[in-house]
Motif scaffolding. Sequence first.
Motif, PDB file in Angstrom:
ATOM      1  N   GLY A   4     -16.185   3.092  -3.403  1.00 52.15           N
ATOM      2  CA  GLY A   4     -15.043   3.090  -2.504  1.00 52.15           C
ATOM      3  C   GLY A   4     -15.363   3.482  -1.088  1.00 52.15           C
ATOM      4  O   GLY A   4     -14.554   3.295  -0.184  1.00 52.15           O
ATOM      5  N   TYR A  15      -7.015   5.408   4.527  1.00 51.25           N
ATOM      6  CA  TYR A  15      -7.112   4.071   5.104  1.00 51.25           C
ATOM      7  C   TYR A  15      -8.291   4.030   6.074  1.00 51.25           C
ATOM      8  O   TYR A  15      -8.577   5.011   6.772  1.00 51.25           O
ATOM      9  CB  TYR A  15      -5.839   3.704   5.865  1.00 51.25           C
ATOM     10  N   ARG A  57      -4.734   0.266  -4.433  1.00 49.83           N
ATOM     11  CA  ARG A  57      -5.819   0.195  -3.463  1.00 49.83           C
ATOM     12  C   ARG A  57      -6.020  -1.256  -3.049  1.00 49.83           C
ATOM     13  O   ARG A  57      -5.759  -2.160  -3.841  1.00 49.83           O
ATOM     14  CB  ARG A  57      -7.110   0.775  -4.051  1.00 49.83           C
ATOM     15  N   GLN A  86      -9.307  -1.333   4.592  1.00 48.73           N
ATOM     16  CA  GLN A  86      -9.135  -0.986   3.186  1.00 48.73           C
ATOM     17  C   GLN A  86      -8.259   0.244   3.020  1.00 48.73           C
ATOM     18  O   GLN A  86      -8.120   1.052   3.931  1.00 48.73           O
ATOM     19  CB  GLN A  86     -10.483  -0.723   2.528  1.00 48.73           C
ATOM     20  N   LYS A  87      -7.666   0.349   1.848  1.00 49.08           N
ATOM     21  CA  LYS A  87      -7.003   1.560   1.372  1.00 49.08           C
ATOM     22  C   LYS A  87      -7.768   1.991   0.129  1.00 49.08           C
ATOM     23  O   LYS A  87      -7.819   1.259  -0.860  1.00 49.08           O
ATOM     24  CB  LYS A  87      -5.535   1.298   1.041  1.00 49.08           C
ATOM     25  N   SER A  88      -8.366   3.174   0.168  1.00 45.19           N
ATOM     26  CA  SER A  88      -9.297   3.575  -0.876  1.00 45.19           C
ATOM     27  C   SER A  88      -8.824   4.747  -1.710  1.00 45.19           C
ATOM     28  O   SER A  88      -9.586   5.294  -2.500  1.00 45.19           O
ATOM     29  CB  SER A  88     -10.654   3.915  -0.261  1.00 45.19           C
ATOM     30  N   THR A  89      -7.564   5.170  -1.564  1.00 44.65           N
ATOM     31  CA  THR A  89      -7.018   6.226  -2.405  1.00 44.65           C
ATOM     32  C   THR A  89      -5.673   5.783  -2.941  1.00 44.65           C
ATOM     33  O   THR A  89      -5.058   4.837  -2.441  1.00 44.65           O
ATOM     34  CB  THR A  89      -6.854   7.544  -1.622  1.00 44.65           C
ATOM     35  N   SER A 138       0.811  -1.214   0.000  1.00 48.49           N
ATOM     36  CA  SER A 138       0.000   0.000   0.000  1.00 48.49           C
ATOM     37  C   SER A 138       0.843   1.262   0.000  1.00 48.49           C
ATOM     38  O   SER A 138       0.357   2.325  -0.361  1.00 48.49           O
ATOM     39  CB  SER A 138      -0.911  -0.003   1.224  1.00 48.49           C
TER      40      SER A 138
END
Length: 662
Positions: free
Chosen positions: A45, A422, A479, A472-475, A19
């Motif tokens: 997202g 995150y 991702r 989650q990592k959404s940016t 990430s």
Amino acid sequence: MNMQRTLLASAILAALSTSAFADEPADQVVPKVVVTANPFRSAEGDQILTPAKVLQGDELRDKAGSSLGETLSQELGVSASAFGAGASRPIIRGMEGPRVKMLENGMSVSDVSGLSNDHAVAAEGAVAHQIEILRGPAALLYGSGAIGGLVNVVNERIPTALEAKPTGQAEARYSTVDKGRNASGTVDAAFGKVAVHVDGNWRLTDDYKIPDNRVLNDPDSASGRLPHSDTHERNAGLGASFVDSWGYVGASVSHLSNLYGIPSDEGSRIDLDQKRYDVEGLVKAPFAGFENFKFKAGHTDYEHAELGDDGAPEVQFKNRSTETRWELSHQPLAGWHGTFGVQTENTHFSALSAEGGPDTVPTTRSTSTAGFLVEEKDLGVVRLSAGARLESVKREPVTGLARSFDLKSGSVGAMWPFMPGYGAGLTLSYAQRAPATEELYSFGPHDATVTFDVGNANFDKESSRNVELSVQKSTGVVRWKANVYRNKVSDFIYGNITGNLLDEEGNPGDELRERVFQQGDATIRGAEAELTYNETGAGWSGRVFADTSRGKLDAGGSLPLQPADRVGASIGYRMDALRAGLSLVHARGQDRLASFETTTTPSYNQLNANVSYTQKVRDYDLTYFLLAKNLLNDDIRVSTSVLKDISPLPGRNFVFGVRAKF
């Protein structure tokens, strides 16, 4: 067992460890995909509390198959019932049938696909604008029984906006494995303040080619093409709306006919016909304190006949359903923002013998009335989401014991963005489901599944307690997301094949397997992980994923038709007019069998590819595409299919097509 844990752990660790090596370029704008079935209409997202996937655009067109199950079968946590080319229903996290709700534009499809795997979903993906997979608190808006989740096919048949000029698309494709021909199209236009939508789809396929012998581990069985795997579908829809600054009001009508084969030993066919009528309206700011009022009503007239070898009907299935929904979205109140409303449904369902024998399911009237509430609030950096639903369900057969069920369901979750981009979330939910009509009142032959079904009118309601942890990592260009869950279900209803053979009258014989619906406590647990790189931008892109689930009866033994553990990877390239991709999914052998299942499902590798080129011709975007499916020509048998031993998936298939957008 150690290998399967290693595969899943590797995918999760890869997602977590990579990430940090890329952030989103400042000049890259990734479009947000709005989930229409979510009450807050938030982006895909943002759905950590209601894990969602939205298929649309090129991705939807690449994955589109002859059934909804085939189209969604490679999504995270989703498998398919794979009952031939004509009937394949999505299975979410090992949950199938009535536990996964099928919607069209936010309203129940009202078919009978949840009753049995040989029944097709009466919603067409070829003309869909997008297809949504949704779980969590938002699912409570649509039914207490959606323990597994819901799938919403959005075709925007009732327009909600005025187009400045006519828009639409048309597509034609040909597939080699089944000599399949498919044409579809949509058009949207406006005349003053009236918006109009037209769509249609036509599909005709022959029996499809299979890679090896039809019967698993039987070199003497047939090969070449799978008998009774052909399809012939026609679908058309028309809708119109009056759209103004205050909102809109509209109506639509559609008709679907589908004649398809069932690749069982008996070679049944199903002749399906559905007519659907919908009205919908939305009023913005109807009065102080409220953002909008939405009303929907739909009536569905569904029937299908199961045909024998001679083409004569053996069982007639009918479902007449009327559904209404009223929703009010309120402005923030003490920090809470949400939607509440009322839903009603009235159905008449039957599965009657056309030959004078026992009726599979007697004519039964079912009514339900429900009130629901879904709310969201920010407490500092933590976002809370909560939902509740109260529902009353009645089942009244013409013969037999009438039943009533009072259902209570609720869900609460919290999402903590522990650093920019995150998030971590925890969701707790409790849901109750009333036994379906066929689970209560079945007592008759079902030739397409080669069973004599026996229900139990004294069943209790199902109660499910679920806990889910998500990160989650959404940016950024890279991702990822990962979910782990545990679902404890009291009085879980399942069909048990007893080993007894009966005739069409229910007496000892050699024609039909006795399938008795039973109840028992069950536990379903699993995990999912997915990592994407540059998913929507130009240049190279990639994806890796893994999912696993376990369904067991607390008294011992596995639940039937459990999905196999899977890992997958794909790479893609997009630059100007050219787009290409390659994907590989590996499924492990599935040996977690129910007491009456006898055959282990072997592992398989599914390799797919796509390439397309788009050119501008006047006001049209013309896209020429080639899809390659099962390039390895692997003998693929799906553990979630009742026909896994005698009905492999299609062999190597090339799909050629052209699509025009305007």
